[in-house]
Design an enzyme around this catalytic site. Structure first.
Site, PDB file in Angstrom:
ATOM      1  CG  HIS A 109      -1.993  -1.021   1.055  1.00 52.25           C
ATOM      2  ND1 HIS A 109      -2.611  -1.510   2.019  1.00 52.25           N
ATOM      3  CD2 HIS A 109      -2.920  -1.384  -0.249  1.00 52.25           C
ATOM      4  CE1 HIS A 109      -3.720  -2.490   1.727  1.00 52.25           C
ATOM      5  NE2 HIS A 109      -3.675  -2.266   0.258  1.00 52.25           N
TER       6      HIS A 109
ATOM      7  CG  HIS B  41      -3.875  -5.098  -8.104  1.00 52.63           C
ATOM      8  ND1 HIS B  41      -3.489  -3.920  -7.446  1.00 52.63           N
ATOM      9  CD2 HIS B  41      -4.802  -5.585  -7.250  1.00 52.63           C
ATOM     10  CE1 HIS B  41      -4.276  -3.755  -6.295  1.00 52.63           C
ATOM     11  NE2 HIS B  41      -5.166  -4.713  -6.201  1.00 52.63           N
TER      12      HIS B  41
END
Length: 418
Positions: free
Chosen positions: A261, A391
């Site tokens: 993250h 992703h």
């Protein structure tokens, strides 16, 4: 594509080399191929796929809202690129989101469905962020439901989730909008930042960008800066870090810190810096700090790949390797290359793609391994199969375009040159 602002000229970077660009586009095509037909559930929504590309289960599978929304976003990208059949996937997903996930009685969008109806009626900030992303992306390809969904999800986020005094959203409500107290999370707000930027680019409406800026200021400029640009995941209702938080679903709420993250925010903060006219000096500083901390603390120097989680003493706790931090690292490295140059950014960009090529791409069945052990053997302790194109697809396509905005925007602004 233009040269970076400083440092090495783009021609000396992999992202400017024709072979590398073709290789990335080939990987993107492989992902589109892997998911385009196999993932479509004829009863609505999308299947999660097993390693071999077949549905994990066809017996009344649960469909999460984020998975359907991400498929809409990704195949809208495909449609913008000119991929045949992509528009049908967008339509399939949009109709499922609007007709099934949308709660006509209470408003908002339920978290999970199966063939019988609602499997989990909770209203999650994470899921609503991806509905905004799906609606914004669908608008760029002219889907007939996009404007209605954009209007609807924007109102829900504004009236139910947004907390003006904090400049971020609440995390979770019951199906009838009773607050689930005691928790605020960065993950949902991070993905909402991505979606708000896409909504701004799709509509030109400034309020989306203003909210994205406020979220980033809270989570990165204040809270992450206080932690030496390590991003805290979990907070109480006043946005005080909760270092001891634990939730059994560590797919969405992992304990400790998650270097993946930090990488994701590094790219998003630089994108936000561009969209806000490069007026916030803290943003490029934060992007560099986030990226370098993730490489320093999160990268396995012996075997490669990123540890999933660290404790607050920076000790790896979940040492298996997931695909999505690598994807976010590739995108972040490209953004840093474009805006800051520096040999180290290019070295890291190559290191990341070398690892992906040698370990993460499934050369037997297609798609990417979503999980590997610490020793880099394919595994499924957290992720059961191959449920996500989002992703990996973005990782392959982001380096093909200038680092100036969402893929749905830059694809329209720049012809693809490979």
């Amino acid at each position: 594509m233009s040269n970076v602002n400083q440092g090495k000229p783009l021609a000396d970077q992999w992202s400017g080399r024709p072979y590398h660009r073709k290789w990335l586009l080939d990987q993107a095509d492989g992902l589109f191929d892997f998911f385009q037909t196999a993932a479509i559930n004829p009863k609505g929504g999308f299947y999660d796929l097993a390693r071999d590309g077949t549905p994990l289960t066809t017996d009344n599978p649960v469909r999460g809202i984020h998975a359907s929304a991400r498929m809409v976003h990704c195949y809208a990208i495909g449609d913008l690129l000119g991929r045949p059949g992509a528009a049908d996937v967008v339509d399939h997903g949009m109709r499922y989101l609007w007709r099934k996930h949308r709660d006509e009685k209470n408003g908002g969008y339920v978290w999970q469905l199966n063939d019988d109806g609602v499997a989990d009626g909770s209203k999650q900030g994470y899921g609503h962020a991806f509905v905004l992303l799906a609606a914004s992306s669908a608008k760029t390809v002219g889907h007939p439901l996009a404007d209605r969904m954009l209007e609807d999800i924007t109102e829900v986020l504004e009236t139910k989730f947004w907390e003006e005094r904090h400049g971020a959203i609440a995390e979770e409500f019951s199906q009838d909008w009773q607050p689930v107290a005691g928790y605020r999370g960065q993950n949902s707000n991070m993905h909402l930042t991505e979606a708000l930027m896409a909504a701004f680019e799709a509509t030109g409406e400034q309020h989306y960008l203003d909210k994205a800026t406020r979220i980033a200021d809270l989570i990165i400029n204040r809270r992450a800066r206080e932690e030496a640009f390590r991003v805290a995941e979990h907070f109480d209702e006043e946005w005080v870090v909760d270092r001891n938080y634990y939730h059994p679903n560590e797919m969405f709420r992992p304990a400790g810190t998650t270097p993946g993250h930090w990488l994701e925010w590094a790219r998003l903060v630089l994108q936000l810096w561009v969209l806000t006219g490069k007026q916030h000096d803290w943003m490029p500083e934060a992007a560099s700090g986030l990226f370098y901390q993730s490489m320093l603390l999160g990268w396995d120097r012996k075997k490669g790949g990123f540890y999933y989680t660290l404790d607050w003493d920076n000790v790896p706790t979940k040492t298996f390797k997931l695909w999505w931090p690598l994807c976010e690292a590739a995108g972040a490295a490209h953004y840093l290359n474009q805006h800051q140059g520096r040999d180290l950014n290019e070295e890291n960009y190559r290191k990341i793609w070398n690892f992906i090529a040698n370990n993460t791409i499934d050369k037997q069945f297609g798609g990417w391994h979503e999980e590997m052990t610490e020793d880099l053997a394919p595994s499924n302790s957290l992720f059961p199969g191959k449920g996500d194109i989002y992703h990996a697809l973005q990782a392959c396509l982001i380096p093909l375009f200038p680092a100036e905005g969402s893929l749905t925007k830059v694809i329209q602004d720049y012809p693809l040159d490979v």
